[in-house]
Design a protein around this motif. Sequence first.
Motif, PDB file in Angstrom:
ATOM      1  N   SER A  17      17.442   4.579   8.662  1.00 29.35           N
ATOM      2  CA  SER A  17      17.396   5.014  10.136  1.00 29.35           C
ATOM      3  C   SER A  17      16.583   4.125  11.089  1.00 29.35           C
ATOM      4  CB  SER A  17      17.066   6.380  10.062  1.00 29.35           C
ATOM      5  OG  SER A  17      15.752   6.585   9.952  1.00 29.35           O
ATOM      6  N   SER A  18      15.577   3.032  10.601  1.00 29.86           N
ATOM      7  CA  SER A  18      14.811   2.352  11.592  1.00 29.86           C
ATOM      8  C   SER A  18      14.331   1.414  10.571  1.00 29.86           C
ATOM      9  CB  SER A  18      13.813   3.241  11.924  1.00 29.86           C
ATOM     10  OG  SER A  18      12.991   3.602  10.948  1.00 29.86           O
ATOM     11  N   ILE A  20      13.261  -2.005   8.672  1.00 30.28           N
ATOM     12  CA  ILE A  20      13.990  -2.800   7.669  1.00 30.28           C
ATOM     13  C   ILE A  20      15.318  -2.423   7.328  1.00 30.28           C
ATOM     14  CG2 ILE A  20      13.730  -4.176   5.708  1.00 30.28           C
ATOM     15  CD1 ILE A  20      10.196  -3.937   6.077  1.00 30.28           C
ATOM     16  N   ARG A  40      16.580  10.822   6.816  1.00 30.81           N
ATOM     17  CA  ARG A  40      16.403  12.187   7.188  1.00 30.81           C
ATOM     18  C   ARG A  40      16.702  12.359   8.602  1.00 30.81           C
ATOM     19  NH1 ARG A  40      10.145  12.619   6.064  1.00 30.81           N
ATOM     20  NH2 ARG A  40      10.463  10.735   7.360  1.00 30.81           N
ATOM     21  N   ARG A  41      16.625  11.565   9.684  1.00 28.78           N
ATOM     22  CA  ARG A  41      16.934  11.651  11.223  1.00 28.78           C
ATOM     23  C   ARG A  41      18.429  11.494  11.511  1.00 28.78           C
ATOM     24  NH1 ARG A  41      12.259   8.035  13.610  1.00 28.78           N
ATOM     25  NH2 ARG A  41      12.929   6.916  11.609  1.00 28.78           N
ATOM     26  N   ASP A  69      16.798  13.529   2.244  1.00 28.01           N
ATOM     27  CA  ASP A  69      15.358  13.063   1.784  1.00 28.01           C
ATOM     28  C   ASP A  69      15.336  12.881   0.583  1.00 28.01           C
ATOM     29  OD1 ASP A  69      12.864  13.298   1.189  1.00 28.01           O
ATOM     30  OD2 ASP A  69      12.153  15.202   2.561  1.00 28.01           O
ATOM     31  N   ASN A  96      14.327   1.159  -0.228  1.00 33.63           N
ATOM     32  CA  ASN A  96      13.605   0.731   1.116  1.00 33.63           C
ATOM     33  C   ASN A  96      12.888   1.861   1.539  1.00 33.63           C
ATOM     34  OD1 ASN A  96      12.913  -0.909   3.702  1.00 33.63           O
ATOM     35  ND2 ASN A  96      14.191   0.944   4.347  1.00 33.63           N
ATOM     36  N   TYR A 161      -1.483   4.082  -0.337  1.00 33.38           N
ATOM     37  CA  TYR A 161      -0.362   3.169  -0.245  1.00 33.38           C
ATOM     38  C   TYR A 161      -0.305   2.077  -1.248  1.00 33.38           C
ATOM     39  CZ  TYR A 161       3.218   0.101   2.243  1.00 33.38           C
ATOM     40  OH  TYR A 161       4.099  -0.661   2.766  1.00 33.38           O
ATOM     41  N   THR A 194       4.984  -5.612   9.211  1.00 34.21           N
ATOM     42  CA  THR A 194       6.262  -6.014   9.884  1.00 34.21           C
ATOM     43  C   THR A 194       6.333  -4.916  11.087  1.00 34.21           C
ATOM     44  OG1 THR A 194       7.209  -6.295   7.764  1.00 34.21           O
ATOM     45  CG2 THR A 194       8.839  -5.627   9.466  1.00 34.21           C
ATOM     46  N   SER A 196       7.788  -2.373  13.098  1.00 33.29           N
ATOM     47  CA  SER A 196       8.986  -1.142  12.882  1.00 33.29           C
ATOM     48  C   SER A 196       8.167   0.274  13.404  1.00 33.29           C
ATOM     49  CB  SER A 196       9.228  -1.211  11.459  1.00 33.29           C
ATOM     50  OG  SER A 196       8.165  -0.661  10.556  1.00 33.29           O
TER      51      SER A 196
HETATM   52  N1  NAP Z   1       6.042  -2.059   8.486  1.00 34.89           N
HETATM   53  C1  NAP Z   1       5.293  -2.799   7.726  1.00 34.89           C
HETATM   54  O1  NAP Z   1       4.174  -3.408   8.172  1.00 34.89           O
HETATM   55  C2  NAP Z   1       5.658  -2.934   6.143  1.00 34.89           C
HETATM   56  C3  NAP Z   1       4.949  -3.956   5.361  1.00 34.89           C
HETATM   57  C4  NAP Z   1       5.338  -4.081   4.115  1.00 34.89           C
HETATM   58  C5  NAP Z   1       6.141  -3.198   3.375  1.00 34.89           C
HETATM   59  N2  NAP Z   1       6.807  -2.235   4.331  1.00 34.89           N
HETATM   60  C6  NAP Z   1       7.738  -1.396   3.548  1.00 34.89           C
HETATM   61  O2  NAP Z   1       9.049  -1.644   4.099  1.00 34.89           O
HETATM   62  C7  NAP Z   1       9.811  -0.320   4.067  1.00 34.89           C
HETATM   63  C8  NAP Z   1      10.487   0.004   5.295  1.00 34.89           C
HETATM   64  O3  NAP Z   1       9.608   0.287   6.238  1.00 34.89           O
HETATM   65  P1  NAP Z   1       9.727  -0.112   7.835  1.00 34.89           P
HETATM   66  O4  NAP Z   1       8.490  -0.855   8.092  1.00 34.89           O
HETATM   67  O5  NAP Z   1      11.133  -0.407   7.846  1.00 34.89           O
HETATM   68  O6  NAP Z   1       9.287   1.388   8.469  1.00 34.89           O
HETATM   69  P2  NAP Z   1      10.023   2.263   9.203  1.00 34.89           P
HETATM   70  O7  NAP Z   1      10.764   1.874  10.590  1.00 34.89           O
HETATM   71  O8  NAP Z   1       9.141   3.732   9.367  1.00 34.89           O
HETATM   72  O9  NAP Z   1      11.279   2.908   8.259  1.00 34.89           O
HETATM   73  C9  NAP Z   1      11.086   3.745   7.238  1.00 34.89           C
HETATM   74  C10 NAP Z   1      12.507   4.331   6.749  1.00 34.89           C
HETATM   75  O10 NAP Z   1      12.260   5.401   5.647  1.00 34.89           O
HETATM   76  C11 NAP Z   1      12.936   6.407   5.886  1.00 34.89           C
HETATM   77  N3  NAP Z   1      12.150   7.617   5.179  1.00 34.89           N
HETATM   78  C12 NAP Z   1      10.991   7.765   5.311  1.00 34.89           C
HETATM   79  N4  NAP Z   1      10.488   9.154   4.439  1.00 34.89           N
HETATM   80  C13 NAP Z   1      11.946   9.305   4.016  1.00 34.89           C
HETATM   81  C14 NAP Z   1      12.428  10.348   3.067  1.00 34.89           C
HETATM   82  N5  NAP Z   1      11.485  11.320   2.541  1.00 34.89           N
HETATM   83  N6  NAP Z   1      13.875  10.133   2.826  1.00 34.89           N
HETATM   84  C15 NAP Z   1      14.472   9.614   3.365  1.00 34.89           C
HETATM   85  N7  NAP Z   1      14.075   8.588   4.251  1.00 34.89           N
HETATM   86  C16 NAP Z   1      12.919   8.614   4.387  1.00 34.89           C
HETATM   87  C17 NAP Z   1      12.746   6.493   7.372  1.00 34.89           C
HETATM   88  O11 NAP Z   1      13.902   7.396   7.881  1.00 34.89           O
HETATM   89  P3  NAP Z   1      13.679   8.897   8.491  1.00 34.89           P
HETATM   90  O12 NAP Z   1      12.348   9.193   8.988  1.00 34.89           O
HETATM   91  O13 NAP Z   1      14.948   9.069   9.396  1.00 34.89           O
HETATM   92  O14 NAP Z   1      13.691   9.916   7.162  1.00 34.89           O
HETATM   93  C18 NAP Z   1      13.004   5.204   8.057  1.00 34.89           C
HETATM   94  O15 NAP Z   1      14.409   5.034   7.945  1.00 34.89           O
HETATM   95  C19 NAP Z   1       8.990   0.740   3.581  1.00 34.89           C
HETATM   96  O16 NAP Z   1       9.065   0.830   1.853  1.00 34.89           O
HETATM   97  C20 NAP Z   1       7.227   0.046   3.723  1.00 34.89           C
HETATM   98  O17 NAP Z   1       6.580   0.690   2.685  1.00 34.89           O
HETATM   99  C21 NAP Z   1       6.763  -1.962   5.625  1.00 34.89           C
END
Ligand code: NAP
Length: 264
Positions: A17-18, A20, A40-41, A69, A96, A161, A194, A196
């Motif tokens: 949904s958001s 990466i 979820r959203r 979820d 992801n 984390y 990243t 996001s």
């Molecule tokens: N952003 C960074 O700095 C960073 C750095 C290194 C690694 N990462 C990793 O990259 C991945 C993606 O993160 P992002 O940066 O793209 O963050 P994000 O924009 O917050 O995306 C996270 C996604 O996970 C979903 N999510 C969370 N809990 C969930 C659940 N219980 N069931 C289903 N979906 C769920 C959210 O959707 P809903 O809320 O709609 O469910 C959202 O689509 C993660 O694994 C994160 O650890 C991020």
Amino acid sequence: MQAWNPSGKLAVVTGASSGIGRCLTTLLIQQGCRVIAIARRQEKLHSLADQLAESSAEVAALLIPLVGDVTKPADRQRVVERIDELGGQLDLLVNNAGIGGIGPFQEASPERLRQIMEVNFFAPVELSRLLLPRLSSAQDAVLCNVGSVLGHCAVPDKSEYCASKFAMHGWTDSLRTELAGSGVSVVLVSPSTTRSEFFDSLVETDSKMESKSVGSWSAQRVAGAALAAIKKRKREVVLSAGGKALVYADRIIPGIISRILSRK
Ligand SMILES: NC(=O)c1ccc[n+]([C@@H]2O[C@H](COP(=O)([O-])OP(=O)(O)OC[C@H]3O[C@@H](n4cnc5c(N)ncnc54)[C@H](OP(=O)(O)O)[C@@H]3O)[C@@H](O)[C@H]2O)c1
């Protein structure tokens, strides 16, 4: 061996949904892959469908939204049912979905650890357990786990984390060797900071705790790098110059890195 080609394939992307996951879903669909997109959203998945429909109705039809979820066994089972309705064969699973939390371990409740481990570790492991038979039937499939540079080098104030991403890293490495020669390639993508929605949904985190984002990548760029790694069936990619520097320095001079990180 030829590059893995998304065209005509079926993928599952969690956290679509958001950030990466959303960007990666879009890239896969633009290259002709059907994607079961989980989050979820519902409204965010709808907006992704609308965004794809701006290209064409054929492109939009490749998106298969699934509101769910990943921590709920019944929702994971619905993913299996959806794949079976579509023929039972899966070509790509991208684990992801992820969440974070910032702050000293001693000040956090046990729930922060539980919640982060449930989403970042137990959910992808159990979803993979369910979907591996479907991946194996594809002959040339990819299981891609989105980890973090913090799954290679641990930093203060992100203990839960880091633990979740180290666990994912270890499990990924073990699974890769178990599946060698099976037709399922296992890829670990480890992004650095990243841009996001990640930092808007931190668990039990004081708003004053800010994460440094110097040299951060866009989610679009991370998704592009992840897709490149999937196509080449790379075992592991660590993203961004800063991320690579941290990970490799920690391997070579762990004592010095630890001293630098503890000077806050
Ligand atoms: N952003 C960074 O700095 C960073 C750095 C290194 C690694 N990462 C990793 O990259 C991945 C993606 O993160 P992002 O940066 O793209 O963050 P994000 O924009 O917050 O995306 C996270 C996604 O996970 C979903 N999510 C969370 N809990 C969930 C659940 N219980 N069931 C289903 N979906 C769920 C959210 O959707 P809903 O809320 O709609 O469910 C959202 O689509 C993660 O694994 C994160 O650890 C991020």
